[in-house]
Scaffold this motif. Structure first.
Motif, short mmCIF file in Angstrom:
data_model
loop_
_atom_site.label_atom_id
_atom_site.label_comp_id
_atom_site.label_asym_id
_atom_site.label_seq_id
_atom_site.Cartn_x
_atom_site.Cartn_y
_atom_site.Cartn_z
N ASN A 33 -55.94 4.77 39.24
CA ASN A 33 -54.81 3.85 39.20
C ASN A 33 -55.02 2.80 38.10
O ASN A 33 -56.11 2.26 37.98
CB ASN A 33 -54.69 3.16 40.56
N ILE A 34 -53.97 2.56 37.33
CA ILE A 34 -54.00 1.47 36.35
C ILE A 34 -52.62 0.83 36.33
O ILE A 34 -51.61 1.49 36.56
CB ILE A 34 -54.39 1.96 34.94
N ILE A 35 -52.60 -0.47 36.06
CA ILE A 35 -51.34 -1.17 35.81
C ILE A 35 -51.48 -1.80 34.43
O ILE A 35 -52.40 -2.59 34.18
CB ILE A 35 -51.03 -2.22 36.89
N ALA A 36 -50.59 -1.41 33.54
CA ALA A 36 -50.59 -1.90 32.16
C ALA A 36 -49.32 -2.67 31.91
O ALA A 36 -48.32 -2.51 32.62
CB ALA A 36 -50.70 -0.72 31.19
N GLY A 37 -49.34 -3.49 30.88
CA GLY A 37 -48.15 -4.28 30.56
C GLY A 37 -47.85 -4.31 29.08
O GLY A 37 -48.71 -4.00 28.24
N LEU A 38 -46.63 -4.68 28.79
CA LEU A 38 -46.18 -4.88 27.41
C LEU A 38 -45.11 -5.96 27.41
O LEU A 38 -44.10 -5.83 28.11
CB LEU A 38 -45.59 -3.60 26.81
N THR A 39 -45.34 -7.00 26.63
CA THR A 39 -44.26 -7.94 26.33
C THR A 39 -43.64 -7.42 25.05
O THR A 39 -44.31 -7.31 24.01
CB THR A 39 -44.79 -9.37 26.15
N ILE A 40 -42.37 -7.05 25.12
CA ILE A 40 -41.71 -6.33 24.02
C ILE A 40 -41.42 -7.29 22.87
O ILE A 40 -40.59 -8.20 23.01
CB ILE A 40 -40.40 -5.68 24.50
N PRO A 41 -42.09 -7.09 21.72
CA PRO A 41 -41.81 -7.96 20.57
C PRO A 41 -40.43 -7.66 19.97
O PRO A 41 -39.95 -6.53 20.01
CB PRO A 41 -42.90 -7.61 19.56
N GLY A 50 -31.46 -5.24 20.02
CA GLY A 50 -32.03 -6.12 21.02
C GLY A 50 -32.57 -5.45 22.27
O GLY A 50 -33.10 -6.11 23.16
N LYS A 51 -32.43 -4.11 22.36
CA LYS A 51 -32.90 -3.38 23.54
C LYS A 51 -34.05 -2.44 23.16
O LYS A 51 -34.07 -1.86 22.08
CB LYS A 51 -31.76 -2.55 24.15
N PHE A 52 -34.99 -2.29 24.10
CA PHE A 52 -36.12 -1.36 23.96
C PHE A 52 -35.62 0.00 24.42
O PHE A 52 -35.31 0.19 25.60
CB PHE A 52 -37.27 -1.88 24.83
N VAL A 53 -35.51 0.95 23.50
CA VAL A 53 -34.85 2.23 23.79
C VAL A 53 -35.73 3.18 24.60
O VAL A 53 -36.93 2.97 24.76
CB VAL A 53 -34.37 2.91 22.49
N GLU A 54 -35.10 4.26 25.09
CA GLU A 54 -35.76 5.22 25.98
C GLU A 54 -37.07 5.75 25.40
O GLU A 54 -38.08 5.85 26.11
CB GLU A 54 -34.84 6.41 26.28
N SER A 55 -37.06 6.13 24.12
CA SER A 55 -38.28 6.70 23.52
C SER A 55 -39.41 5.68 23.52
O SER A 55 -40.58 6.04 23.66
CB SER A 55 -38.00 7.21 22.11
N PRO A 97 -34.77 -2.40 28.89
CA PRO A 97 -35.17 -3.81 28.85
C PRO A 97 -34.83 -4.43 27.49
O PRO A 97 -34.63 -3.72 26.50
CB PRO A 97 -36.68 -3.76 29.06
N LEU A 98 -34.81 -5.74 27.46
CA LEU A 98 -34.52 -6.47 26.24
C LEU A 98 -35.81 -6.89 25.54
O LEU A 98 -36.85 -7.05 26.18
CB LEU A 98 -33.70 -7.72 26.56
N ALA A 99 -35.72 -7.06 24.24
CA ALA A 99 -36.84 -7.61 23.48
C ALA A 99 -37.21 -8.95 24.11
O ALA A 99 -36.34 -9.71 24.54
CB ALA A 99 -36.46 -7.79 22.02
N GLY A 100 -38.50 -9.22 24.21
CA GLY A 100 -38.99 -10.45 24.82
C GLY A 100 -39.33 -10.31 26.30
O GLY A 100 -40.04 -11.15 26.85
N GLU A 101 -38.82 -9.26 26.93
CA GLU A 101 -39.12 -9.06 28.35
C GLU A 101 -40.46 -8.34 28.51
O GLU A 101 -40.96 -7.71 27.58
CB GLU A 101 -38.00 -8.27 29.02
N GLU A 102 -41.01 -8.45 29.71
CA GLU A 102 -42.29 -7.81 29.99
C GLU A 102 -42.10 -6.57 30.86
O GLU A 102 -41.41 -6.62 31.87
CB GLU A 102 -43.25 -8.77 30.70
N LEU A 103 -42.74 -5.48 30.44
CA LEU A 103 -42.79 -4.27 31.24
C LEU A 103 -44.13 -4.24 31.96
O LEU A 103 -45.16 -4.60 31.40
CB LEU A 103 -42.69 -3.02 30.35
#
Length: 141
Positions: A33-41, A50-55, A97-103
Motif C-alpha cells: 500500500n502507498i499513498i502518493a500526492g501531486l499538487t498540480i502545477p 486550467g484542467k488536469f486532463v485524463e492522460s 481536477p484544476l491546476a493548483g489542486e492536490e491529488l
C-alpha cells in the motif's frame, strides 16, 4: 512510515524526470500500500484550459505505482529497476481536477509475482474519489 514531502527525494525514487514528473509527495507507505500526492502545477504539461486532463491522471496513477516500487528498493538501499505498464483496465475518470489542486492517490497491491505487480488505484481530490483504475506493471530485467 512517515511521509516524504521533499520533492527532490520523491523524484529520485521514480524513473521519470522533469517536466514529466506527476508525483511530488509520498504520504504513506506500508507493505502492499502507498499513498502518493501531486499538487498540480499551472505549467504542468497535462494542464489544458486550467484542467488536469485524463492522460495526466493516468500518468499520475502510473507514477504512484512507480513510487511504490522505487521506495521499496530505497528501503533496501538498492537502485530501483525501470518498470513498464503492462496493462491498464477499468479506468474511470469522474472529474478533472484544476491546476493548483492536490491529488491524493492510493495504490493497493493485489498481487506481486516475478516482477509483475497488479494494483488497484483510487485518486481523490479533497477526499472525494475522482478516478480509479487497475494496472499491471512489469519490472525490466
Amino acid at each position: 512510515m512517515g511521509s516524504i514531502l521533499e520533492k527532490s527525494l520523491v523524484e529520485s525514487l521514480i524513473p521519470q524526470k522533469a517536466p514529466f514528473v506527476m508525483v511530488d509527495k509520498l504520504l504513506f507507505f506500508e507493505e502492499n500500500n502507498i499513498i502518493a500526492g501531486l499538487t498540480i502545477p499551472n505549467d504542468n504539461i497535462f494542464v489544458q484550459e486550467g484542467k488536469f486532463v485524463e492522460s495526466g491522471i493516468i500518468e499520475h496513477m502510473a507514477q504512484s505505482v512507480a513510487l511504490y516500487t522505487g521506495y521499496q528498493f530505497y528501503l533496501k538501499k538498492e537502485p530501483a529497476p525501470t518498470g513498464y505498464i503492462g496493462s491498464v483496465k477499468d479506468v474511470e475518470v469522474l472529474e478533472l481536477p484544476l491546476a493548483g489542486e492536490e491529488l491524493v492517490t492510493e495504490v493497493k497491491v493485489i498481487q506481486e509475482f516475478m516482477g509483475i505487480t497488479l494494483v488497484d488505484i483510487i485518486t481523490k481530490r479533497n477526499g472525494v474519489q475522482i478516478a480509479s483504475a487497475q494496472m499491471k506493471t512489469v519490472l525490466a530485467k
